[in-house]
Each structure stands twice: as C-alpha cells, then as structure tokens.
Write a protein that holds these residues in place. Structure first.
Motif, PDB file in Angstrom:
ATOM      1  N   GLU A  27       0.800  -1.220   0.000  1.00 38.32           N
ATOM      2  CA  GLU A  27       0.000   0.000   0.000  1.00 38.32           C
ATOM      3  C   GLU A  27       0.834   1.272   0.000  1.00 38.32           C
ATOM      4  N   HIS A  28       2.119   1.155   0.303  1.00 40.66           N
ATOM      5  CA  HIS A  28       3.017   2.307   0.309  1.00 40.66           C
ATOM      6  C   HIS A  28       3.946   2.337  -0.911  1.00 40.66           C
ATOM      7  N   GLY A  29       3.668   1.471  -1.875  1.00 42.28           N
ATOM      8  CA  GLY A  29       4.430   1.460  -3.113  1.00 42.28           C
ATOM      9  C   GLY A  29       5.718   0.657  -3.066  1.00 42.28           C
ATOM     10  N   TRP A  30       5.973  -0.049  -1.971  1.00 38.52           N
ATOM     11  CA  TRP A  30       7.204  -0.835  -1.847  1.00 38.52           C
ATOM     12  C   TRP A  30       7.075  -2.168  -2.576  1.00 38.52           C
ATOM     13  N   ALA A  31       8.183  -2.570  -3.200  1.00 38.40           N
ATOM     14  CA  ALA A  31       8.289  -3.883  -3.838  1.00 38.40           C
ATOM     15  C   ALA A  31       9.477  -4.613  -3.229  1.00 38.40           C
ATOM     16  N   ASP A  32       9.355  -5.910  -3.120  1.00 38.86           N
ATOM     17  CA  ASP A  32      10.462  -6.733  -2.653  1.00 38.86           C
ATOM     18  C   ASP A  32      11.566  -6.717  -3.716  1.00 38.86           C
ATOM     19  N   VAL A  33      12.785  -6.374  -3.303  1.00 44.45           N
ATOM     20  CA  VAL A  33      13.905  -6.232  -4.247  1.00 44.45           C
ATOM     21  C   VAL A  33      14.201  -7.542  -4.965  1.00 44.45           C
ATOM     22  N   ASP A  47      20.587  -7.163 -11.959  1.00 47.06           N
ATOM     23  CA  ASP A  47      21.072  -7.760 -10.726  1.00 47.06           C
ATOM     24  C   ASP A  47      21.129  -6.668  -9.663  1.00 47.06           C
ATOM     25  N   LEU A  48      21.407  -7.051  -8.426  1.00 48.57           N
ATOM     26  CA  LEU A  48      21.401  -6.090  -7.322  1.00 48.57           C
ATOM     27  C   LEU A  48      22.428  -4.974  -7.516  1.00 48.57           C
ATOM     28  N   PRO A  49      23.675  -5.262  -7.915  1.00 53.01           N
ATOM     29  CA  PRO A  49      24.620  -4.151  -8.124  1.00 53.01           C
ATOM     30  C   PRO A  49      24.139  -3.140  -9.181  1.00 53.01           C
ATOM     31  N   THR A  50      23.504  -3.633 -10.237  1.00 52.45           N
ATOM     32  CA  THR A  50      22.978  -2.726 -11.264  1.00 52.45           C
ATOM     33  C   THR A  50      21.829  -1.897 -10.703  1.00 52.45           C
ATOM     34  N   LEU A  51      20.937  -2.546  -9.958  1.00 53.89           N
ATOM     35  CA  LEU A  51      19.821  -1.823  -9.344  1.00 53.89           C
ATOM     36  C   LEU A  51      20.344  -0.755  -8.379  1.00 53.89           C
ATOM     37  N   GLU A  52      21.336  -1.099  -7.574  1.00 50.50           N
ATOM     38  CA  GLU A  52      21.928  -0.129  -6.642  1.00 50.50           C
ATOM     39  C   GLU A  52      22.538   1.053  -7.399  1.00 50.50           C
ATOM     40  N   LYS A  53      23.175   0.765  -8.515  1.00 45.44           N
ATOM     41  CA  LYS A  53      23.773   1.821  -9.336  1.00 45.44           C
ATOM     42  C   LYS A  53      22.697   2.751  -9.903  1.00 45.44           C
ATOM     43  N   ILE A  54      21.604   2.172 -10.388  1.00 44.50           N
ATOM     44  CA  ILE A  54      20.496   2.976 -10.927  1.00 44.50           C
ATOM     45  C   ILE A  54      19.941   3.892  -9.845  1.00 44.50           C
ATOM     46  N   VAL A  55      19.690   3.349  -8.667  1.00 42.97           N
ATOM     47  CA  VAL A  55      19.141   4.150  -7.569  1.00 42.97           C
ATOM     48  C   VAL A  55      20.109   5.268  -7.182  1.00 42.97           C
ATOM     49  N   ALA A  56      21.377   4.957  -7.070  1.00 41.21           N
ATOM     50  CA  ALA A  56      22.380   5.947  -6.648  1.00 41.21           C
ATOM     51  C   ALA A  56      22.619   7.021  -7.697  1.00 41.21           C
ATOM     52  N   GLN A  57      22.587   6.650  -8.985  1.00 38.51           N
ATOM     53  CA  GLN A  57      22.979   7.587 -10.034  1.00 38.51           C
ATOM     54  C   GLN A  57      21.816   8.294 -10.717  1.00 38.51           C
ATOM     55  N   ASP A  58      20.591   7.930 -10.408  1.00 41.42           N
ATOM     56  CA  ASP A  58      19.451   8.558 -11.078  1.00 41.42           C
ATOM     57  C   ASP A  58      19.442  10.046 -10.756  1.00 41.42           C
ATOM     58  N   GLU A  59      19.538  10.870 -11.794  1.00 47.45           N
ATOM     59  CA  GLU A  59      19.664  12.321 -11.598  1.00 47.45           C
ATOM     60  C   GLU A  59      18.445  12.933 -10.923  1.00 47.45           C
ATOM     61  N   LYS A  60      17.297  12.332 -11.058  1.00 47.87           N
ATOM     62  CA  LYS A  60      16.089  12.852 -10.400  1.00 47.87           C
ATOM     63  C   LYS A  60      15.796  12.153  -9.072  1.00 47.87           C
ATOM     64  N   GLN A  61      16.663  11.225  -8.686  1.00 44.94           N
ATOM     65  CA  GLN A  61      16.473  10.474  -7.441  1.00 44.94           C
ATOM     66  C   GLN A  61      15.052   9.912  -7.355  1.00 44.94           C
ATOM     67  N   ARG A  62      14.676   9.181  -8.393  1.00 45.63           N
ATOM     68  CA  ARG A  62      13.318   8.642  -8.508  1.00 45.63           C
ATOM     69  C   ARG A  62      13.013   7.518  -7.529  1.00 45.63           C
ATOM     70  N   TYR A  63      14.043   6.813  -7.053  1.00 45.24           N
ATOM     71  CA  TYR A  63      13.829   5.591  -6.293  1.00 45.24           C
ATOM     72  C   TYR A  63      14.470   5.657  -4.915  1.00 45.24           C
ATOM     73  N   SER A  64      13.908   4.872  -3.997  1.00 48.57           N
ATOM     74  CA  SER A  64      14.479   4.732  -2.655  1.00 48.57           C
ATOM     75  C   SER A  64      14.471   3.266  -2.253  1.00 48.57           C
TER      76      SER A  64
END
Length: 178
Positions: A27-33, A47-64
């Motif tokens: 209900e809060h928009g969370w998904a299991d990684v 994979d997890l390292p790629t996902l971590e890179k996307i989250v860290a480098q996204d210029e709009k900080q879209r994800y948490s």
C-alpha cells in the motif's frame, strides 16, 4: 541494455504498471527487491549491483531503498493508488511548474490538474521546471503562489527527492513566467 533504458523500465513498473511483470506493490508502493529483480530478468538483465547503481545515479532520485535494502519504491509520480507516506509541509512562497507551450491555454483556464497521476508536480527552481517543460517541446513555465495557497488551506507535500506535490493548483494562483 543501458542503465537509462533499465531505469525507464523500472519507472514504468514501480510508478504505473507493476502488473506488466506480475509484481505486487504494498500500500506504500514498496516492492520486494529480490522479487523485482527476478521478474525484471524475464524481460531484461538486472542484478542487485545494477539496481543499486540505478538508484544511486538517477539524476532525479526517482527511487528509494528501505534501510535494509530489501524493499524499493518510486519516490513519486505514481498513477496507481499508493501512499508513499508524504508528510504535509509548508511550501516556499513561490514554486514553479514546467510544461509544454501546447498545454498553456488549458492550464490558464483550468489550473494545474494531476491528470493520470496522484499529484501535480512542482519545482522549487526555474531551471528544474524548464528541464521538465522541455520534455514537452517548447517549455512554458508557470509561477505558483504556493504561500498564498498554503495560507488558504491547500495541502502541500514534498517527496524525498525534493519534488513538491499537490492535488490541484487553481488558475488564480498561477502566473506565467515565460
């Protein structure tokens, strides 16, 4: 696949269409990684390292990520009903909205509408609003008298990446910047 392409796909999944890969958001928009990675891998490599890179480098900080990195969500921009646990805040006196010139007459008449999203997105600076507006062709920037709106009882929220959110901005609170 490029990081940008994968990030756009994640945005689609986490903000609009989790059903495309059979993903369940809470209900809060969370998904299991782990579940997200497994399901995305049916369409493209992740994979997890790629996902971590996307989250860290996204210029709009879209994800948490959650503190333990077991969950992930989009910070805002959803068209599906989720509560991303936004706190109501007093906004700065002025905020900005960037859009395309082709939408200006409708905005003048109706104000800013959330359309298919849960909220109207506002920026705290003209540069960001201009970048957003440029995605729709020639940018048109509206100044939002957010301080007056707040004083009149309108509720504002700010996502963790700094985007200001509100359900509607009536035309009387808008001025055209350029």
């Amino acid at each position: 696949m490029s990081l940008k392409s994968t990030s756009k796909f994640l945005s689609l999944i986490l903000r609009h269409k989790p059903q495309l890969i059979g993903l369940q958001l809470d209900e809060h928009g969370w998904a299991d990684v782990d579940d997200l990675i497994r399901r995305v891998n049916r369409k493209r490599p992740l994979d997890l390292p790629t996902l971590e890179k996307i989250v860290a480098q996204d210029e709009k900080q879209r994800y948490s990520f959650s503190a333990d990195k077991k969950l992930i969500r989009a910070n805002q921009g959803h068209s599906i009903a989720v509560d991303v646990e936004l706190a109501e805040l007093e906004p700065p006196k002025i905020l900005y909205h960037g859009t395309g010139e082709k939408f200006a007459s409708s905005i003048r008449a109706q104000g800013l509408l959330k359309m298919s999203r849960l909220y109207v997105h506002l920026s705290s600076d003209i540069d960001t609003a201009t970048k957003v507006g440029s995605r729709h062709g020639v940018p048109k920037i509206f100044t939002v008298e957010s301080g007056k709106m707040f004083a009149d009882g309108c509720k504002f929220f700010r996502s963790v990446n700094g985007v200001w959110l509100i359900e509607h901005v009536p035309a009387k609170y808008l001025k055209e910047s350029f």
